[in-house]
Write a protein that holds these residues in place. Structure first.
Motif, PDB file in Angstrom:
ATOM      1  N   ALA A 293       0.879  -1.255   0.025  1.00  0.00           N
ATOM      2  CA  ALA A 293      -0.126   0.048  -0.119  1.00  0.00           C
ATOM      3  C   ALA A 293       0.898   1.328   0.080  1.00  0.00           C
ATOM      4  O   ALA A 293       0.527   2.151  -0.644  1.00  0.00           O
ATOM      5  N   ASP A 294       1.871   1.306   0.878  1.00  0.00           N
ATOM      6  CA  ASP A 294       2.785   2.353   0.780  1.00  0.00           C
ATOM      7  C   ASP A 294       3.479   2.642  -0.480  1.00  0.00           C
ATOM      8  O   ASP A 294       3.728   3.824  -1.114  1.00  0.00           O
ATOM      9  N   SER A 295       3.762   1.437  -1.405  1.00  0.00           N
ATOM     10  CA  SER A 295       4.589   1.562  -2.650  1.00  0.00           C
ATOM     11  C   SER A 295       3.221   2.201  -3.595  1.00  0.00           C
ATOM     12  O   SER A 295       3.618   3.074  -4.599  1.00  0.00           O
ATOM     13  N   ILE A 296       2.061   1.699  -3.402  1.00  0.00           N
ATOM     14  CA  ILE A 296       1.079   2.262  -4.319  1.00  0.00           C
ATOM     15  C   ILE A 296       0.679   3.828  -4.129  1.00  0.00           C
ATOM     16  O   ILE A 296       0.800   4.438  -5.071  1.00  0.00           O
ATOM     17  N   GLY A 297       0.805   4.068  -2.840  1.00  0.00           N
ATOM     18  CA  GLY A 297       0.839   5.608  -2.450  1.00  0.00           C
ATOM     19  C   GLY A 297       1.914   6.369  -2.920  1.00  0.00           C
ATOM     20  O   GLY A 297       1.638   7.667  -3.529  1.00  0.00           O
ATOM     21  N   GLU A 298       3.049   5.848  -3.129  1.00  0.00           N
ATOM     22  CA  GLU A 298       4.212   6.700  -3.982  1.00  0.00           C
ATOM     23  C   GLU A 298       3.951   6.690  -5.386  1.00  0.00           C
ATOM     24  O   GLU A 298       4.067   8.039  -5.976  1.00  0.00           O
ATOM     25  N   SER A 319     -12.938  -1.347  -7.581  1.00  0.00           N
ATOM     26  CA  SER A 319     -12.851  -0.979  -6.124  1.00  0.00           C
ATOM     27  C   SER A 319     -11.454  -0.328  -5.634  1.00  0.00           C
ATOM     28  O   SER A 319     -11.444   0.653  -4.870  1.00  0.00           O
ATOM     29  N   THR A 320     -10.439  -0.874  -6.255  1.00  0.00           N
ATOM     30  CA  THR A 320      -8.947  -0.576  -5.851  1.00  0.00           C
ATOM     31  C   THR A 320      -8.849   0.780  -6.467  1.00  0.00           C
ATOM     32  O   THR A 320      -8.284   1.847  -5.572  1.00  0.00           O
ATOM     33  N   LEU A 321      -9.319   1.044  -7.585  1.00  0.00           N
ATOM     34  CA  LEU A 321      -9.099   2.411  -8.232  1.00  0.00           C
ATOM     35  C   LEU A 321      -9.709   3.582  -7.393  1.00  0.00           C
ATOM     36  O   LEU A 321      -9.160   4.823  -7.165  1.00  0.00           O
ATOM     37  N   TYR A 322     -10.942   3.128  -6.992  1.00  0.00           N
ATOM     38  CA  TYR A 322     -11.533   4.137  -6.157  1.00  0.00           C
ATOM     39  C   TYR A 322     -10.902   4.349  -4.772  1.00  0.00           C
ATOM     40  O   TYR A 322     -11.121   5.658  -4.236  1.00  0.00           O
ATOM     41  N   THR A 323     -10.243   3.331  -4.260  1.00  0.00           N
ATOM     42  CA  THR A 323      -9.525   3.448  -2.999  1.00  0.00           C
ATOM     43  C   THR A 323      -8.364   4.486  -3.011  1.00  0.00           C
ATOM     44  O   THR A 323      -8.100   5.387  -2.312  1.00  0.00           O
ATOM     45  N   ALA A 324      -7.812   4.307  -4.171  1.00  0.00           N
ATOM     46  CA  ALA A 324      -6.513   5.224  -4.540  1.00  0.00           C
ATOM     47  C   ALA A 324      -7.138   6.777  -4.872  1.00  0.00           C
ATOM     48  O   ALA A 324      -6.706   7.666  -4.372  1.00  0.00           O
ATOM     49  N   LEU A 325      -8.250   6.809  -5.687  1.00  0.00           N
ATOM     50  CA  LEU A 325      -9.015   8.127  -5.860  1.00  0.00           C
ATOM     51  C   LEU A 325      -9.549   8.643  -4.385  1.00  0.00           C
ATOM     52  O   LEU A 325      -9.143  10.054  -4.325  1.00  0.00           O
ATOM     53  N   LYS A 326      -9.803   7.840  -3.363  1.00  0.00           N
ATOM     54  CA  LYS A 326     -10.141   8.536  -2.091  1.00  0.00           C
ATOM     55  C   LYS A 326      -8.970   9.100  -1.505  1.00  0.00           C
ATOM     56  O   LYS A 326      -9.130  10.310  -0.740  1.00  0.00           O
ATOM     57  N   LYS A 327      -7.730   8.741  -1.666  1.00  0.00           N
ATOM     58  CA  LYS A 327      -6.536   9.088  -0.985  1.00  0.00           C
ATOM     59  C   LYS A 327      -5.951  10.544  -2.142  1.00  0.00           C
ATOM     60  O   LYS A 327      -5.592  11.464  -1.387  1.00  0.00           O
ATOM     61  N   LEU A 328      -6.537  10.533  -3.218  1.00  0.00           N
ATOM     62  CA  LEU A 328      -5.975  11.766  -4.010  1.00  0.00           C
ATOM     63  C   LEU A 328      -7.223  12.815  -3.803  1.00  0.00           C
ATOM     64  O   LEU A 328      -6.791  14.025  -4.345  1.00  0.00           O
ATOM     65  N   ASN A 329      -8.349  12.605  -3.641  1.00  0.00           N
ATOM     66  CA  ASN A 329      -9.439  13.389  -3.691  1.00  0.00           C
ATOM     67  C   ASN A 329      -9.434  14.683  -2.580  1.00  0.00           C
ATOM     68  O   ASN A 329      -9.365  14.223  -1.541  1.00  0.00           O
ATOM     69  N   SER A 330      -9.071  15.742  -3.136  1.00  0.00           N
ATOM     70  CA  SER A 330      -9.025  17.012  -2.619  1.00  0.00           C
ATOM     71  C   SER A 330      -9.605  18.064  -3.107  1.00  0.00           C
ATOM     72  O   SER A 330      -9.606  18.076  -4.391  1.00  0.00           O
ATOM     73  N   TYR A 491      -2.648  -9.923  -4.540  1.00  0.00           N
ATOM     74  CA  TYR A 491      -1.952  -8.946  -5.252  1.00  0.00           C
ATOM     75  C   TYR A 491      -0.598  -9.335  -5.842  1.00  0.00           C
ATOM     76  O   TYR A 491       0.148  -9.758  -5.116  1.00  0.00           O
ATOM     77  N   GLU A 492      -0.234  -8.540  -6.884  1.00  0.00           N
ATOM     78  CA  GLU A 492       1.128  -8.511  -7.203  1.00  0.00           C
ATOM     79  C   GLU A 492       1.340  -7.250  -7.751  1.00  0.00           C
ATOM     80  O   GLU A 492       0.390  -6.563  -8.560  1.00  0.00           O
ATOM     81  N   LEU A 493       2.382  -6.618  -7.386  1.00  0.00           N
ATOM     82  CA  LEU A 493       2.844  -5.109  -8.013  1.00  0.00           C
ATOM     83  C   LEU A 493       4.146  -4.983  -8.470  1.00  0.00           C
ATOM     84  O   LEU A 493       5.242  -5.416  -7.971  1.00  0.00           O
ATOM     85  N   ILE A 494       4.413  -4.392  -9.598  1.00  0.00           N
ATOM     86  CA  ILE A 494       5.497  -4.274 -10.267  1.00  0.00           C
ATOM     87  C   ILE A 494       5.826  -2.396 -10.425  1.00  0.00           C
ATOM     88  O   ILE A 494       4.531  -1.871 -10.831  1.00  0.00           O
ATOM     89  N   ARG A 495       7.002  -1.987 -10.320  1.00  0.00           N
ATOM     90  CA  ARG A 495       7.272  -0.627 -10.689  1.00  0.00           C
ATOM     91  C   ARG A 495       8.323  -0.412 -11.590  1.00  0.00           C
ATOM     92  O   ARG A 495       9.138  -1.341 -11.689  1.00  0.00           O
ATOM     93  N   MET A 496       7.899   0.315 -12.701  1.00  0.00           N
ATOM     94  CA  MET A 496       8.958   0.576 -13.601  1.00  0.00           C
ATOM     95  C   MET A 496      10.092   1.166 -13.110  1.00  0.00           C
ATOM     96  O   MET A 496       9.840   2.385 -12.728  1.00  0.00           O
ATOM     97  N   THR A 497      11.181   0.509 -13.479  1.00  0.00           N
ATOM     98  CA  THR A 497      12.458   1.105 -12.921  1.00  0.00           C
ATOM     99  C   THR A 497      13.223   1.240 -14.354  1.00  0.00           C
ATOM    100  O   THR A 497      12.670   0.699 -15.348  1.00  0.00           O
ATOM    101  N   GLY A 498      14.509   1.695 -14.203  1.00  0.00           N
ATOM    102  CA  GLY A 498      15.213   1.989 -15.465  1.00  0.00           C
ATOM    103  C   GLY A 498      15.721   0.615 -16.125  1.00  0.00           C
ATOM    104  O   GLY A 498      15.496   0.319 -17.182  1.00  0.00           O
ATOM    105  N   ALA A 499      15.881  -0.320 -15.024  1.00  0.00           N
ATOM    106  CA  ALA A 499      16.383  -1.751 -15.576  1.00  0.00           C
ATOM    107  C   ALA A 499      14.983  -2.555 -16.309  1.00  0.00           C
ATOM    108  O   ALA A 499      15.406  -3.134 -17.182  1.00  0.00           O
ATOM    109  N   VAL A 500      14.078  -2.310 -15.530  1.00  0.00           N
ATOM    110  CA  VAL A 500      12.677  -2.688 -16.264  1.00  0.00           C
ATOM    111  C   VAL A 500      12.550  -2.169 -17.694  1.00  0.00           C
ATOM    112  O   VAL A 500      12.252  -3.155 -18.630  1.00  0.00           O
ATOM    113  N   GLY A 501      12.722  -0.762 -17.753  1.00  0.00           N
ATOM    114  CA  GLY A 501      12.568  -0.200 -19.010  1.00  0.00           C
ATOM    115  C   GLY A 501      13.401  -0.748 -19.975  1.00  0.00           C
ATOM    116  O   GLY A 501      12.852  -0.660 -21.265  1.00  0.00           O
TER     117      GLY A 501
END
Length: 569
Positions: A293-298, A319-330, A491-501
């Protein structure tokens, strides 16, 4: 009646259902309101209807049966006219050899028992049931099965869809089917004509479950009624039709999406139930681990770029996307969404629903809202090359774009974008991260018991020895015998890094991208990995079972397990 009120109150106190002080308070309230002491106790929440029924059973020395815990055959309604069942508050629960067990709210009503014996022409075995339960069984059974006297009227309005009491039998049957599905928290209703029966099934926790429904002879009428509700062509039975309608249940409005298709046995009907104002949960409530969750927040904290959530239909992506929107909504952010349909409403977010009939597609709507000065765009789904390119361009021009794709895993999102003709350099420039997810059923808390999984299954997950708290459900009435109740995500999460790119740019296969991405996504060893690893963690905690994780997530992971075991060796 079942003894006097004084005897019943004394029994409630002796059985510790209520105290003397609570009884005294209820008597005073009953005198002031003109109601009964029982009604006052129920209104105060001092006792339940079940408590009163148990006390009455003790007084009259008849067995108490909790009819909600049994699968009562609704066809028993054909044995007894509805008018008699409602007057006596009685229903034939079980039919044996010459003996019929009849659930009654008052088994000391000898006149009613004599009447039931004459009509049923069998020996009667009365049992005491909670009055509201018996009335609910009567309402449901006579709505779905034609009664012998034909006088079917709905008298309970506490948990019924809001319909007229002068409905035709088919209308009542459709009303009851939808009401039962909503109360069972099902997502879909399947009405399927077979050669000798009309099959009724509800999709609950992602699995179809059989339910008792109307007879096959009612099929045509049921389909016609649903078509009327959805404003479809009644004369057309040889081609598929889609529509929708709204209905009200317990004061809440639900949208029902209807689909019909002709089969060799007649028109098959599937209805999707869209629940009102879907609740927006936190990441932890969705089953996402704190570090993930912290990584998704970043990721979603970036001012621009794209974040994708992938998975099959019904896996909880919205549901997951709206959970993210709830954190971003301001108030200082302009957030806009494009969806088909808008299932969850969120205050302060401008939500657009696509409409293919007027040409309002995902791509067209996306072009338009980019002129609305959005900071964040939620795109319900990337379905085609045009939408993919516009979304990518938006993410490169100062917008944060959240969207979904249909892929089996997180690394597969890269290959899917390439299939949609998105160039690798665009993917590397815009894609921030990908979350893949599935929903697994959780073990029913009412019948859960410790159980060690099969040794073959343990080996399949690469487990040699484990002291984890594996659990499974034995099956009970609350979970309809399945052993599962409710669902959580894995869940599984990947982040795009230079090596992955670099791998993406070189056209590397998905498995190589995944291997590197999972390693690069770990803030510390063992944090992230393939989806099955998150499922294994939840199984070890007793939340779900290895069988369920294997069914949902072990699609192409067996080789990955073998690779990890070899690496560990």
């Amino acid at each position: 009646m079942l003894g006097s009120t004084d005897y019943l109150m004394r029994c409630l106190v002796e059985e510790a259902f209520a105290t003397e002080q609570e009884i005294t308070k209820a008597r005073e309230q009953a005198r002031a309101s003109g109601g009964s002491v029982e009604e006052a106790l129920l209104a105060n929440g001092t006792v339940t209807g079940r408590d009163l029924a148990l006390a009455r059973a003790i007084l009259c020395e008849y067995p108490f049966v909790d009819a909600e815990q049994y699968e009562v055959d609704i066809n028993n309604a054909t044995l007894l006219p509805r008018s008699v069942a409602e007057q006596a508050v009685a229903f034939p629960l079980f039919v044996g050899d010459g003996v019929i067990t009849v659930g009654m709210s008052d088994p000391l009503n000898l006149k009613a028992i004599d009447q039931l014996r004459r009509i049923l022409r069998a020996e009667i075995d009365p049992v005491l049931c909670e009055e509201t339960t018996i009335r609910s069984i009567i309402s449901k059974s006579y709505s779905l099965v034609s009664s012998s006297d034909g006088a079917v009227q709905r008298k309970s309005d506490e948990s019924e869809l809001e319909e007229s009491t002068k409905e035709e039998p088919i209308v009542r049957a459709v009303t009851q089917i939808i009401a039962d599905a909503i109360e069972a928290e099902s997502s879909d209703i399947h009405i399927s004509p077979c050669e000798h029966e009309l099959q009724l099934r509800y999709r609950i926790d992602g699995r179809l479950q059989n339910r008792q429904g109307p007879p096959l002879s009612a099929h045509t009428g049921v389909v016609q009624r649903l078509k009327v509700m959805a404003n479809l062509d009644l004369t057309q039975t040889r081609r598929p039709q889609d529509g929708k309608f709204r209905t009200t249940h317990q004061g809440e409005q639900y949208e029902i999406r209807l689909s019909t298709i002709p089969t060799v046995n007649g028109e098959n009907v599937v209805m999707r139930i869209l629940r009102p104002h879907g609740q927006i949960l936190d990441f932890a409530e969705l089953g996402i681990a704190e570090d993930m969750a912290d990584s998704i927040g970043e990721i979603i904290g970036h001012p621009h770029g794209m974040f994708l959530v992938t998975g099959p239909t019904g896996s909880g992506k919205t549901s997951t996307l709206y959970t993210a929107l709830k954190k971003l909504n301001s108030p200082d952010r302009n957030i806009m969404t494009i969806e088909d349909p808008v299932e969850i409403r969120m205050h302060g977010v401008r939500q657009v629903q696509t409409n293919a009939e007027i040409g309002l597609t995902f791509a067209g709507a996306l072009r338009s809202i980019l002129r609305q000065d959005p900071d964040i765009v939620l795109l319900g789904e990337i379905r085609d090359s045009e939408t993919a390119m516009i979304a990518m361009q938006a993410s490169l021009t100062g917008h944060l774009v959240l969207s979904t794709l249909h892929t089996n895993d997180a690394p597969g999102a890269v290959a899917r974008l390439q299939d949609l003709e998105v160039p690798p350099f665009v993917i590397n420039s815009s894609l921030l991260g990908v979350l893949a997810q599935r929903l697994v059923r959780t073990v029913c808390s009412d019948c859960a018991t410790s159980q060690q999984p099969d040794q073959t299954l343990l080996q399949r997950f690469g487990i040699v020895s484990d002291d984890a708290s594996f659990r499974s459900g034995r099956g009970c009435a609350r979970c309809s015998g399945s052993g599962y109740r409710g669902r959580t995500g894995i869940y599984e999460l990947i982040r795009m890094t230079g090596a992955v790119g670099s791998l993406v740019e070189s056209g590397a296969p998905t498995n190589e991208i995944g291997a590197l991405a999972f390693h690069a996504s770990r803030p510390q060893p063992g944090c992230f990995g393939p989806m099955w690893r998150d499922g294994l963690r939840k199984a070890r905690l007793g939340l779900t079972t290895l069988d369920e994780v294997d069914r949902v997530a072990m699609i192409a992971e067996t080789q990955a397990v073998a690779d990890e075991r070899r690496a560990a060796a």
